[in-house]
Scaffold this motif. Structure first.
Motif, PDB file in Angstrom:
ATOM      1  N   GLU A 282       5.529  -4.058  -4.084  1.00 56.13           N
ATOM      2  CA  GLU A 282       6.091  -5.007  -5.046  1.00 56.13           C
ATOM      3  C   GLU A 282       6.240  -6.395  -4.419  1.00 56.13           C
ATOM      4  OE1 GLU A 282       8.721  -1.859  -7.735  1.00 56.13           O
ATOM      5  OE2 GLU A 282       9.668  -2.993  -6.120  1.00 56.13           O
ATOM      6  N   PHE A 283       6.631  -6.440  -3.158  1.00 56.35           N
ATOM      7  CA  PHE A 283       6.688  -7.727  -2.459  1.00 56.35           C
ATOM      8  C   PHE A 283       5.294  -8.326  -2.320  1.00 56.35           C
ATOM      9  CE2 PHE A 283      10.944  -6.502  -0.704  1.00 56.35           C
ATOM     10  CZ  PHE A 283      11.611  -7.639  -1.110  1.00 56.35           C
ATOM     11  N   ASP A 284       4.304  -7.491  -2.054  1.00 57.23           N
ATOM     12  CA  ASP A 284       2.932  -7.981  -1.932  1.00 57.23           C
ATOM     13  C   ASP A 284       2.440  -8.546  -3.262  1.00 57.23           C
ATOM     14  OD1 ASP A 284       0.454  -8.117  -0.204  1.00 57.23           O
ATOM     15  OD2 ASP A 284      -0.324  -6.922  -1.870  1.00 57.23           O
ATOM     16  N   LEU A 285       2.831  -7.925  -4.367  1.00 59.06           N
ATOM     17  CA  LEU A 285       2.469  -8.449  -5.689  1.00 59.06           C
ATOM     18  C   LEU A 285       3.086  -9.829  -5.905  1.00 59.06           C
ATOM     19  CD1 LEU A 285       1.244  -8.200  -8.501  1.00 59.06           C
ATOM     20  CD2 LEU A 285       3.262  -6.887  -9.194  1.00 59.06           C
ATOM     21  N   LYS A 286       4.347  -9.992  -5.533  1.00 57.57           N
ATOM     22  CA  LYS A 286       4.988 -11.308  -5.655  1.00 57.57           C
ATOM     23  C   LYS A 286       4.273 -12.348  -4.794  1.00 57.57           C
ATOM     24  CE  LYS A 286       9.654  -9.522  -6.574  1.00 57.57           C
ATOM     25  NZ  LYS A 286      11.059  -9.475  -6.080  1.00 57.57           N
ATOM     26  N   ARG A 287       3.855 -11.924  -3.603  1.00 57.77           N
ATOM     27  CA  ARG A 287       3.159 -12.853  -2.712  1.00 57.77           C
ATOM     28  C   ARG A 287       1.834 -13.296  -3.296  1.00 57.77           C
ATOM     29  NH1 ARG A 287      -0.633 -12.538   1.186  1.00 57.77           N
ATOM     30  NH2 ARG A 287      -0.865 -10.289   0.843  1.00 57.77           N
ATOM     31  N   MET A 288       1.119 -12.371  -3.934  1.00 48.36           N
ATOM     32  CA  MET A 288      -0.144 -12.727  -4.565  1.00 48.36           C
ATOM     33  C   MET A 288       0.062 -13.707  -5.719  1.00 48.36           C
ATOM     34  SD  MET A 288      -2.596 -11.403  -2.944  1.00 48.36           S
ATOM     35  CE  MET A 288      -2.905 -10.147  -1.703  1.00 48.36           C
ATOM     36  N   LYS A 289       1.112 -13.491  -6.490  1.00 48.30           N
ATOM     37  CA  LYS A 289       1.405 -14.407  -7.600  1.00 48.30           C
ATOM     38  C   LYS A 289       1.817 -15.780  -7.082  1.00 48.30           C
ATOM     39  CE  LYS A 289       2.760 -10.886 -10.976  1.00 48.30           C
ATOM     40  NZ  LYS A 289       3.862 -10.354 -11.833  1.00 48.30           N
ATOM     41  N   VAL A 342      -4.195 -10.450  -7.739  1.00 46.13           N
ATOM     42  CA  VAL A 342      -2.950 -10.057  -8.413  1.00 46.13           C
ATOM     43  C   VAL A 342      -3.143  -8.756  -9.175  1.00 46.13           C
ATOM     44  CG1 VAL A 342      -1.362 -10.692 -10.265  1.00 46.13           C
ATOM     45  CG2 VAL A 342      -2.022 -12.386  -8.556  1.00 46.13           C
ATOM     46  N   ARG A 343      -4.249  -8.619  -9.862  1.00 47.43           N
ATOM     47  CA  ARG A 343      -4.506  -7.392 -10.621  1.00 47.43           C
ATOM     48  C   ARG A 343      -4.639  -6.184  -9.696  1.00 47.43           C
ATOM     49  NH1 ARG A 343      -8.990 -10.137 -14.711  1.00 47.43           N
ATOM     50  NH2 ARG A 343      -7.470 -11.226 -16.048  1.00 47.43           N
ATOM     51  N   GLN A 344      -5.268  -6.376  -8.537  1.00 45.03           N
ATOM     52  CA  GLN A 344      -5.363  -5.270  -7.579  1.00 45.03           C
ATOM     53  C   GLN A 344      -3.984  -4.862  -7.077  1.00 45.03           C
ATOM     54  OE1 GLN A 344      -8.525  -5.748  -4.513  1.00 45.03           O
ATOM     55  NE2 GLN A 344      -9.229  -7.464  -5.759  1.00 45.03           N
ATOM     56  N   ILE A 347      -2.182  -2.804  -9.650  1.00 42.75           N
ATOM     57  CA  ILE A 347      -2.660  -1.418  -9.664  1.00 42.75           C
ATOM     58  C   ILE A 347      -2.056  -0.642  -8.491  1.00 42.75           C
ATOM     59  CG2 ILE A 347      -4.706   0.022  -9.360  1.00 42.75           C
ATOM     60  CD1 ILE A 347      -6.272  -2.037 -10.968  1.00 42.75           C
ATOM     61  N   THR A 348      -1.951  -1.285  -7.336  1.00 43.76           N
ATOM     62  CA  THR A 348      -1.347  -0.627  -6.172  1.00 43.76           C
ATOM     63  C   THR A 348       0.104  -0.248  -6.455  1.00 43.76           C
ATOM     64  OG1 THR A 348      -2.785  -1.849  -4.660  1.00 43.76           O
ATOM     65  CG2 THR A 348      -0.797  -0.882  -3.736  1.00 43.76           C
ATOM     66  N   VAL A 349       0.847  -1.139  -7.123  1.00 38.25           N
ATOM     67  CA  VAL A 349       2.235  -0.843  -7.478  1.00 38.25           C
ATOM     68  C   VAL A 349       2.300   0.355  -8.419  1.00 38.25           C
ATOM     69  CG1 VAL A 349       4.282  -1.708  -8.676  1.00 38.25           C
ATOM     70  CG2 VAL A 349       3.064  -3.183  -7.073  1.00 38.25           C
ATOM     71  N   LEU A 350       1.421   0.387  -9.417  1.00 35.37           N
ATOM     72  CA  LEU A 350       1.413   1.508 -10.368  1.00 35.37           C
ATOM     73  C   LEU A 350       1.080   2.818  -9.663  1.00 35.37           C
ATOM     74  CD1 LEU A 350      -0.405  -0.132 -13.433  1.00 35.37           C
ATOM     75  CD2 LEU A 350       2.030   0.397 -13.205  1.00 35.37           C
ATOM     76  N   LYS A 351       0.128   2.770  -8.741  1.00 29.88           N
ATOM     77  CA  LYS A 351      -0.233   3.984  -8.000  1.00 29.88           C
ATOM     78  C   LYS A 351       0.926   4.473  -7.138  1.00 29.88           C
ATOM     79  CE  LYS A 351      -4.216   4.167  -5.982  1.00 29.88           C
ATOM     80  NZ  LYS A 351      -5.377   3.767  -5.139  1.00 29.88           N
ATOM     81  N   ASN A 352       1.640   3.535  -6.506  1.00 30.42           N
ATOM     82  CA  ASN A 352       2.776   3.933  -5.683  1.00 30.42           C
ATOM     83  C   ASN A 352       3.901   4.532  -6.523  1.00 30.42           C
ATOM     84  OD1 ASN A 352       1.625   3.215  -3.236  1.00 30.42           O
ATOM     85  ND2 ASN A 352       2.453   1.141  -3.269  1.00 30.42           N
ATOM     86  N   LYS A 353       4.086   4.010  -7.732  1.00 32.53           N
ATOM     87  CA  LYS A 353       5.090   4.601  -8.628  1.00 32.53           C
ATOM     88  C   LYS A 353       4.690   6.025  -9.012  1.00 32.53           C
ATOM     89  CE  LYS A 353       6.875   0.326 -10.674  1.00 32.53           C
ATOM     90  NZ  LYS A 353       7.023  -0.469 -11.918  1.00 32.53           N
ATOM     91  N   ASN A 354       3.405   6.229  -9.291  1.00 30.19           N
ATOM     92  CA  ASN A 354       2.932   7.587  -9.616  1.00 30.19           C
ATOM     93  C   ASN A 354       3.071   8.516  -8.414  1.00 30.19           C
ATOM     94  OD1 ASN A 354       2.218   6.820 -12.229  1.00 30.19           O
ATOM     95  ND2 ASN A 354       0.150   6.225 -11.622  1.00 30.19           N
ATOM     96  N   ASN A 355       2.758   7.984  -7.221  1.00 30.24           N
ATOM     97  CA  ASN A 355       2.904   8.803  -6.012  1.00 30.24           C
ATOM     98  C   ASN A 355       4.356   9.183  -5.768  1.00 30.24           C
ATOM     99  OD1 ASN A 355       0.154   8.671  -5.473  1.00 30.24           O
ATOM    100  ND2 ASN A 355       0.347   6.868  -4.161  1.00 30.24           N
ATOM    101  N   LEU A 356       5.269   8.247  -6.065  1.00 33.64           N
ATOM    102  CA  LEU A 356       6.689   8.529  -5.876  1.00 33.64           C
ATOM    103  C   LEU A 356       7.162   9.626  -6.818  1.00 33.64           C
ATOM    104  CD1 LEU A 356       9.122   7.548  -4.205  1.00 33.64           C
ATOM    105  CD2 LEU A 356       9.692   6.032  -6.110  1.00 33.64           C
ATOM    106  N   LEU A 357       6.687   9.574  -8.063  1.00 31.32           N
ATOM    107  CA  LEU A 357       7.039  10.617  -9.027  1.00 31.32           C
ATOM    108  C   LEU A 357       6.462  11.960  -8.595  1.00 31.32           C
ATOM    109  CD1 LEU A 357       8.283  11.478 -11.732  1.00 31.32           C
ATOM    110  CD2 LEU A 357       6.148  10.784 -12.843  1.00 31.32           C
ATOM    111  N   GLY A 358       5.194  11.944  -8.144  1.00 32.00           N
ATOM    112  CA  GLY A 358       4.591  13.184  -7.670  1.00 32.00           C
ATOM    113  C   GLY A 358       5.287  13.733  -6.444  1.00 32.00           C
TER     114      GLY A 358
END
Length: 448
Positions: A282-289, A342-344, A347-358
């Motif tokens: 999530e921090f990396d996403l903010k940095r990209m933006k 930013v889009r990549q 997607i990384t954030v969404l994947k990490n959220k799915n991994n956390l749920l799994g």
């Protein structure tokens, strides 16, 4: 001969010096906790994980240093073997139009000494990096904790393996002692003509097999000790004995009642590591933006220039220059690179959220599974204890019947075989119960 004798003396002295420099083997007597404590300071994986934590600290300091003034010193020296020539229009000097006059500008020796200073005034990426530095360090600290938990688990299981092997040898010794007595009695009865030679042979075969089994178990015990020393990071040549016994390990159903099935995943270091990874993404996403925002730097420079046709007088006179300025960088167009980055990251954030749920579902399943396996292991262990007692009773009755002449040697042999099988099954059930206890503690996050 003198040369050979001298050479032998040199080799002997060298070997003695080498042996004196080698540390002498040491002797240790560890409880389970002491073995774990030793491993946490000597095991290579724990040491390397601790070094990763230090490396993360240095990376954070490197990141913080980007916001400090950046100072560079420069120095240059040129010796013009041939001074550059410039062609000037001839009409400047009264010559016909269209002609050129070669003129040399400059001097033979030139030197420049300067200092450049830059200070970051505004950079959103830097600010976001500072915000995420604690999370970055937290990731490596939790990785260090995960390594220690893994080592603790392995050491405990290896310690239990040695205890179980010792218990197995005790059972074998007891069986060998009573079987040796039976062999002596049967041999004496055979000499007196009360039993046949085949009865002696049957018992002798069992006795020999039992002795061989004990020898094999002793070799496995030595190997288990070496495995334990490997798990705690101890040199193999050192001597290690154990303080704790099987009686010091609690194996009861009350342990299961004290654990809670709900939200046990929150205690697991694996889940915490995934949480930290999500925060970093999530921090990396903010940095990209933040790359879409402008950056501002302040610049200061001072340069002293030296020029002369004589090398010895080069630094006698200087021609200084200096400036102060600001540099504003405004991103305008990058061919869509920043947008796609930013889009990549999204997607990384969404994947990490799915991994956390799994991970949460997987850890809950692992906890429930560990609980069932432990309960089954306890039940099997208690059942094998009863089978062991029954096998001993059957052997005792069979020997009495055989001595009274109402039973056969085959019954005694079969009873002895059944007892050996019951002992082996009990030992395996004991180890399974101990290991399942360790897995239960880890599944519910009680190993820290």
């Amino acid at each position: 001969m003198k040369r050979i004798f001298t050479l032998l003396i040199c080799i002997t002295v060298a070997l003695q010096g080498y042996s004196q420099t080698q540390p002498a083997p040491q002797t240790y007597n560890f409880s389970i906790q002491e073995a774990i404590d030793y491993a946490l300071t000597h095991k290579d994986s724990v040491i390397n994980s601790g070094l990763d934590v230090k490396n993360a600290d240095y990376y954070v300091k490197e990141l913080i240093g980007q916001g400090f003034p950046q100072i560079d010193g420069t120095a240059s020296f040129q010796d013009y073997l041939k001074i550059p020539t410039t062609l000037l229009p001839g009409e400047f000097f009264g010559a016909p139009a269209g002609t050129f006059i070669p003129v040399k500008f400059g001097v033979k020796y030139q030197s420049n000494l300067g200092v450049n200073v830059s200070q970051l005034l505004f950079d959103p990426s830097y600010i976001i990096g500072l915000q995420g530095r604690k999370t970055y360090k937290e990731l490596y600290n939790r990785g260090y904790t995960s390594t220690k938990i893994d080592v603790t688990t392995k050491v405990t299981k290896a310690y239990y393996q040695v205890l179980v092997s010792n218990e197995q040898i005790k059972l074998l010794d007891a069986n060998i002692a009573q079987l040796k007595q039976q062999v002596d009695q049967t041999t004496a009865q055979n000499k007196q003509g009360f039993v046949e030679k085949i009865d002696v042979d049957r018992i002798a075969v069992q006795y020999n097999n039992l002795v061989t089994s004990r020898e094999n178990t002793l070799r496995l015990l030595a190997l288990n000790y070496q495995l334990l020393k490997f798990q705690i990071g101890m040199p193999i040549e050192n001597s290690l004995t154990l303080k704790d016994g099987l009686n010091d390990v609690k194996l009861d159903e009350n342990i299961v009642e004290t654990v809670a099935d709900t939200a046990s995943y929150k205690n697991r270091i694996e889940y915490k590591i995934f949480e930290t990874s999500l925060k970093l993404s999530e921090f990396d996403l903010k940095r990209m933006k933040a790359q879409f925002l402008p950056t501002l730097k302040a610049n200061v420079a001072y340069t002293a220039s030296y020029q002369n046709n004589s090398f010895k007088d080069l630094y006698s006179t200087s021609f200084p220059s200096s400036y102060v300025g600001l540099t504003l960088n405004v991103p305008i167009f990058s061919g869509g690179q920043r947008t796609n980055q930013v889009r990549q990251s999204e997607i990384t954030v969404l994947k990490n959220k799915n991994n956390l749920l799994g991970m949460r579902n997987g850890l809950n399943l692992q906890a429930a599974q560990a609980k069932i396996i432990y309960m089954n292991s306890l039940q099997s262990l208690n059942n094998q204890k009863r089978n062991q007692e029954l096998a001993r009773e059957v052997l005792r009755v069979s020997k009495i019947k055989y001595q009274q002449g109402v039973g056969s040697s085959i019954e005694v042999t079969q009873a002895q075989t059944a007892l050996e099988s019951a002992d082996n099954t009990y030992v395996q059930s004991l180890y399974d119960a101990l290991v399942s206890r360790v897995d239960l503690d880890r599944a519910y996050g009680r190993i820290q």
